[in-house]
Design an enzyme around this catalytic site. Structure first.
Site, PDB file in Angstrom:
ATOM      1  N   CYS A   2       0.866  -1.171   0.000  1.00  0.00           N
ATOM      2  CA  CYS A   2       0.000   0.000   0.000  1.00  0.00           C
ATOM      3  C   CYS A   2       0.907   1.227   0.000  1.00  0.00           C
ATOM      4  O   CYS A   2       2.117   1.111   0.132  1.00  0.00           O
ATOM      5  CB  CYS A   2      -0.864   0.022   1.245  1.00  0.00           C
ATOM      6  SG  CYS A   2      -1.688  -1.542   1.583  1.00  0.00           S
ATOM      7  N   ARG A  27       1.804   1.337  -6.062  1.00  0.00           N
ATOM      8  CA  ARG A  27       2.041   0.411  -4.948  1.00  0.00           C
ATOM      9  C   ARG A  27       0.790  -0.359  -4.543  1.00  0.00           C
ATOM     10  O   ARG A  27       0.869  -1.383  -3.870  1.00  0.00           O
ATOM     11  CB  ARG A  27       2.544   1.186  -3.732  1.00  0.00           C
ATOM     12  CG  ARG A  27       3.883   1.835  -3.942  1.00  0.00           C
ATOM     13  CD  ARG A  27       4.257   2.618  -2.715  1.00  0.00           C
ATOM     14  NE  ARG A  27       4.487   1.725  -1.587  1.00  0.00           N
ATOM     15  CZ  ARG A  27       5.681   1.428  -1.099  1.00  0.00           C
ATOM     16  NH1 ARG A  27       6.741   1.952  -1.625  1.00  0.00           N
ATOM     17  NH2 ARG A  27       5.810   0.619  -0.062  1.00  0.00           N
ATOM     18  N   TRP A  73      -3.665  -1.995  -1.069  1.00  0.00           N
ATOM     19  CA  TRP A  73      -3.620  -3.316  -1.703  1.00  0.00           C
ATOM     20  C   TRP A  73      -4.075  -4.277  -0.604  1.00  0.00           C
ATOM     21  O   TRP A  73      -3.385  -4.474   0.391  1.00  0.00           O
ATOM     22  CB  TRP A  73      -2.193  -3.644  -2.158  1.00  0.00           C
ATOM     23  CG  TRP A  73      -2.073  -4.923  -2.916  1.00  0.00           C
ATOM     24  CD1 TRP A  73      -2.178  -5.085  -4.260  1.00  0.00           C
ATOM     25  CD2 TRP A  73      -1.798  -6.222  -2.379  1.00  0.00           C
ATOM     26  NE1 TRP A  73      -1.988  -6.402  -4.596  1.00  0.00           N
ATOM     27  CE2 TRP A  73      -1.763  -7.124  -3.468  1.00  0.00           C
ATOM     28  CE3 TRP A  73      -1.585  -6.721  -1.091  1.00  0.00           C
ATOM     29  CZ2 TRP A  73      -1.513  -8.492  -3.312  1.00  0.00           C
ATOM     30  CZ3 TRP A  73      -1.351  -8.079  -0.930  1.00  0.00           C
ATOM     31  CH2 TRP A  73      -1.314  -8.945  -2.027  1.00  0.00           C
ATOM     32  N   ASN A  99       0.492   0.280   6.390  1.00  0.00           N
ATOM     33  CA  ASN A  99       0.992  -0.709   5.425  1.00  0.00           C
ATOM     34  C   ASN A  99       1.558  -1.876   6.227  1.00  0.00           C
ATOM     35  O   ASN A  99       2.191  -1.650   7.250  1.00  0.00           O
ATOM     36  CB  ASN A  99       2.157  -0.146   4.605  1.00  0.00           C
ATOM     37  CG  ASN A  99       1.730   0.975   3.684  1.00  0.00           C
ATOM     38  OD1 ASN A  99       0.543   1.227   3.530  1.00  0.00           O
ATOM     39  ND2 ASN A  99       2.693   1.651   3.090  1.00  0.00           N
ATOM     40  N   GLY A 100       1.359  -3.087   5.748  1.00  0.00           N
ATOM     41  CA  GLY A 100       1.900  -4.246   6.462  1.00  0.00           C
ATOM     42  C   GLY A 100       0.782  -5.131   6.978  1.00  0.00           C
ATOM     43  O   GLY A 100      -0.384  -4.976   6.589  1.00  0.00           O
ATOM     44  N   GLU A 485      10.695 -15.427 -17.914  1.00  0.00           N
ATOM     45  CA  GLU A 485      10.384 -13.999 -17.792  1.00  0.00           C
ATOM     46  C   GLU A 485       9.334 -13.573 -18.826  1.00  0.00           C
ATOM     47  O   GLU A 485       8.411 -12.812 -18.511  1.00  0.00           O
ATOM     48  CB  GLU A 485      11.684 -13.191 -17.935  1.00  0.00           C
ATOM     49  CG  GLU A 485      11.539 -11.680 -17.918  1.00  0.00           C
ATOM     50  CD  GLU A 485      10.907 -11.106 -16.655  1.00  0.00           C
ATOM     51  OE1 GLU A 485      10.691 -11.826 -15.675  1.00  0.00           O
ATOM     52  OE2 GLU A 485      10.595  -9.893 -16.672  1.00  0.00           O
ATOM     53  N   LYS A 489       5.764 -12.000 -17.820  1.00  0.00           N
ATOM     54  CA  LYS A 489       5.324 -10.685 -18.316  1.00  0.00           C
ATOM     55  C   LYS A 489       3.934 -10.789 -18.926  1.00  0.00           C
ATOM     56  O   LYS A 489       3.066  -9.977 -18.681  1.00  0.00           O
ATOM     57  CB  LYS A 489       6.283 -10.194 -19.385  1.00  0.00           C
ATOM     58  CG  LYS A 489       7.305  -9.192 -19.264  1.00  0.00           C
ATOM     59  CD  LYS A 489       7.542  -8.254 -18.175  1.00  0.00           C
ATOM     60  CE  LYS A 489       7.330  -8.683 -16.770  1.00  0.00           C
ATOM     61  NZ  LYS A 489       8.440  -8.615 -15.897  1.00  0.00           N
ATOM     62  N   GLU A 492       1.129 -11.584 -16.194  1.00  0.00           N
ATOM     63  CA  GLU A 492       0.798 -10.564 -15.184  1.00  0.00           C
ATOM     64  C   GLU A 492       0.053  -9.365 -15.760  1.00  0.00           C
ATOM     65  O   GLU A 492      -0.769  -8.775 -15.076  1.00  0.00           O
ATOM     66  CB  GLU A 492       2.022 -10.141 -14.355  1.00  0.00           C
ATOM     67  CG  GLU A 492       3.054  -9.332 -15.071  1.00  0.00           C
ATOM     68  CD  GLU A 492       4.231  -8.955 -14.175  1.00  0.00           C
ATOM     69  OE1 GLU A 492       4.041  -8.683 -12.992  1.00  0.00           O
ATOM     70  OE2 GLU A 492       5.362  -8.907 -14.692  1.00  0.00           O
ATOM     71  N   HIS A 508       8.686 -33.680 -21.748  1.00  0.00           N
ATOM     72  CA  HIS A 508       8.348 -34.377 -20.505  1.00  0.00           C
ATOM     73  C   HIS A 508       6.994 -33.939 -19.955  1.00  0.00           C
ATOM     74  O   HIS A 508       6.742 -34.103 -18.763  1.00  0.00           O
ATOM     75  CB  HIS A 508       9.465 -34.151 -19.476  1.00  0.00           C
ATOM     76  CG  HIS A 508      10.789 -34.655 -19.950  1.00  0.00           C
ATOM     77  ND1 HIS A 508      11.138 -35.984 -19.911  1.00  0.00           N
ATOM     78  CD2 HIS A 508      11.821 -34.007 -20.529  1.00  0.00           C
ATOM     79  CE1 HIS A 508      12.354 -36.137 -20.430  1.00  0.00           C
ATOM     80  NE2 HIS A 508      12.787 -34.944 -20.815  1.00  0.00           N
ATOM     81  N   LYS A 607       3.395  -3.145  -6.878  1.00  0.00           N
ATOM     82  CA  LYS A 607       4.771  -3.003  -7.354  1.00  0.00           C
ATOM     83  C   LYS A 607       5.779  -3.563  -6.376  1.00  0.00           C
ATOM     84  O   LYS A 607       6.695  -4.263  -6.761  1.00  0.00           O
ATOM     85  CB  LYS A 607       5.059  -1.524  -7.626  1.00  0.00           C
ATOM     86  CG  LYS A 607       6.448  -1.255  -8.172  1.00  0.00           C
ATOM     87  CD  LYS A 607       6.644  -1.875  -9.549  1.00  0.00           C
ATOM     88  CE  LYS A 607       8.040  -1.678 -10.086  1.00  0.00           C
ATOM     89  NZ  LYS A 607       8.288  -2.560 -11.247  1.00  0.00           N
TER      90      LYS A 607
END
Ligand code: M6R
Length: 612
Positions: A2, A27, A73, A99-100, A485, A489, A492, A508, A607
């Site tokens: 947040c 954030r 968030w 936050n937390g 990666e 990308k 997300e 496999h 983020k």
């Protein structure tokens, strides 16, 4: 995750807070709110982005000489109006943004309920707010500040908080444990924020709070102390961040701006560190620890997400160039399994934000066990940068888009420089090869530019795959991490299911998924695995999979086998990820835009992940 912003001074407080929240929205962005004091305590908050808070403020303008604000968030309780911050105490006199995570919030809530306190929201933050008030009202502390300190001592978990109290209308209290907070010092005004971006347009003077510290902030002053009430004198830092760096500069999204910034960010990362005349590398941040690094038994790399992918590239580099054994760990797994790490080992943590909770915990765990702890961070002054024994900044500039792009390439460049320097110091890297690598590092910004020139081609290609339900990414050797990666990308920001695999692993299992609906992105740009990649492409084609390849200009065989290809300039194999990743970033970006997704603020993501 947040964002917190606070202000006390003579300017228009709600405007400063809302503008600050906009800068922090990367954030967390599921709800937003603010609280102001002006004779009374007013709160406006609700589900949605900062823009909806702004609309509410237009209808119901509130003003005050101090205030705190938050962009959320969600951790405890779904994103809705009631769960949004700030939270009020029962009397309505105390407001808190947080936050937390308060881990023992359930037991605290029961205790408070048994004392007659009722709760409006499902959040842990409201519990903390009520706890502060309960201690204060019951006279268990000499004053409000003491009540706050006592409450924080009862809390298990992490917090960055800002607290205001109607009975003390000239003060903002802040405290930090595990969630970053800094103070911005202005002329007759003070700012508070969870990172520097809302502060930079007002002042460059900042004070970083450390875990276990709190501050009492007034318009003209601040006092930092421990939560045990020991006064501290803190260093004032000068912010190097510029306002331009955190704006979109005409691009429709931060992500696109950051992709296109890569020729410059890679050059910035190299600047002053490589000497092409003597073919040497100078990493100032590592000078004092180089002997220990050279003697190390092994390097363990711990990181999360994209930074973990760059760590995987680092593994290939360190083993090839410095002949040092490397293990790459998810930071979250490393810290919870009593890892075997000691004084002969080096833990290298990689983090764009320098605030990722799991990476920070891995760092602390390794430090406790006596390992040398090094960091590669982008955000200057971040917690990880401050807690590591030594490290190297990536100097990529602020990365605002949630999907990491330029931070990845800068991390890989730093890893390459460390691997080369280490290989030279360990006497295992031939001079001629080292020289070639160092010269090539200098050419990379231009080569990235050449790939970016093909953005229109990639844009057209993206149209054809916009509604593909699944994607498979295949790579080998240095480009296996790039396959991971590329898939990350895409998923997300576009919400398309995508998997990255080492190409040989396809047989496999994943090969069962391949049919004419399945785009398979093949990263075929490392010379020594080319024949094997060609066999993998044939296997996909035999099952009617659609091949999109990223390959070198002169690799005609791969181009002929591909339905679409993106051509990249040739480079040394170990630098290949720095080029191959660029078209994959663009492909994900254009697909996500075509699908109408919010590229910079994808659903459910934040983020910097400051909770475990
Ligand atoms: O700030 P960090 O590099 O420590 O962040 C790690 C991950 O959270 C981050 O890379 C995440 O995976 C990105 N959204 C990927 O684009």
């Amino acid at each position: 995750m947040c964002g917190i912003v606070g202000y006390i001074g003579d300017q228009n407080t709600s405007e400063i807070l809302v503008n600050g929240l906009k800068r922090l929205e990367y954030r967390g962005y599921d709800s937003a709110g603010l609280a102001l004091i002006n004779g009374k305590l007013d709160i406006i908050k609700g589900k949605g982005k900062v823009a909806s808070l702004e609309k509410k403020l237009k209808k119901q303008s509130i003003e005050g000489w101090l205030g705190i604000a938050h962009t959320r968030w969600a951790t405890h309780g779904e994103p809705n109006d009631i769960n949004s911050h700030p939270h009020l105490s029962q009397s309505g006199k105390i407001a808190v943004v947080h936050n937390g995570i308060i881990e023992n919030y359930n037991s605290l809530k029961k205790q408070l309920a048994s004392k007659g306190r009722t709760f409006q929201s499902e959040t842990d933050t409201e519990v903390l707010t009520q706890l502060i008030e309960e201690i204060h009202e019951n006279g268990n502390a000499p004053d409000f500040e003491g009540a706050l300190q006592l409450a924080l001592k009862q809390v298990v978990g992490t917090y960055g908080i800002a607290v205001i109290n109607l009975d003390e209308p000239g003060r903002i209290y802040v405290a930090r444990k595990g969630s970053p907070l800094l103070l911005g010092i202005g002329e007759n005004e003070m700012f508070i924020a969870s990172d520097a971006s809302p502060i930079v347009e007002h002042t460059k003077k900042v004070v970083y709070l450390e875990d276990g510290e709190m501050a009492v902030v007034t318009k003209n002053d601040y006092q930092v102390k421990t939560i045990d009430d020991v006064d501290l004198t803190k260093e004032i830092h000068e912010l190097a961040l510029s306002l331009d760096a955190i704006e979109k500069a005409g691009y429709p999204h931060f992500m696109l701006k950051e992709i296109f910034e890569q020729p410059r960010s890679v050059a910035d990362c190299l600047r002053g560190r490589i000497r092409t005349d003597s073919h040497t590398i100078q990493l100032g941040g590592l000078v004092d620890v180089m002997d220990r690094l050279v003697e190390a038994r092994r390097i363990v790399i711990a990181a999360c997400g994209t930074s973990w992918h760059s760590g995987l590239v680092g593994e290939y580099m360190f083993e090839e160039l410095a002949k040092l054994p490397v293990e790459v760990e998810y930071a979250s797994e490393f810290r919870y399994r009593d890892p075997l790490i000691g004084e002969d080992d080096v833990l290298l943590v990689i983090s764009q934000s320098g605030e990722t909770a799991d990476t920070l915990a891995a760092l602390r765990e390794a430090k406790k066990k006596g390992a040398l702890v090094l960091g590669i961070c982008n955000v200057v002054g971040s917690t990880i940068a401050r807690e590591t024994d030594a490290g190297v900044y990536t100097h990529a500039g602020p990365e605002i888009g949630v999907a990491s792009t330029k931070a990845f390439t800068a991390q890989v460049v730093v890893l390459a420089m460390i691997a080369i320097a280490l290989g030279q110091r360990r006497g295992v890297l031939e001079d001629e090869y080292a020289g070639r690598l160092i010269d090539e590092l200098n050419r990379l910004p231009d080569k990235i530019d050449k790939i970016l020139e093909q953005s229109e081609v990639i844009k057209k290609m993206a149209k054809l795959f916009t509604y593909a339900p699944n994607f498979l990414y295949l790579g080998r050797s240095y480009n296996f991490p790039v396959a991971l990666e590329g898939a990350l990308k895409l998923k997300e920001i576009s919400y398309i299911h995508a998997e990255g695999y080492p190409a040989a692993e396809m047989k496999h299992g994943p090969i069962a998924l391949i049919d004419e609906m399945m785009p398979v992105v093949v990263i075929a740009a490392t010379d020594h695995t080319n024949d094997k990649m060609i066999s993998n492409i044939e296997e996909v084609k035999a099952r009617k999979g659609r091949i999109v390849s990223v390959t070198n200009d002169e690799n005609h065989e791969v181009k002929e086998l591909s339905e679409f290809f993106i051509s990249i300039p040739s480079t040394e194999d170990c630098f290949s990820p720095l080029l191959t990743v660029i078209p994959l970033q663009l492909l994900s970006y254009y697909i996500a835009v075509n699908r109408g997704c919010n590229v910079d603020q994808p659903r459910n993501l934040a983020k910097s992940v400051t909770v475990e």
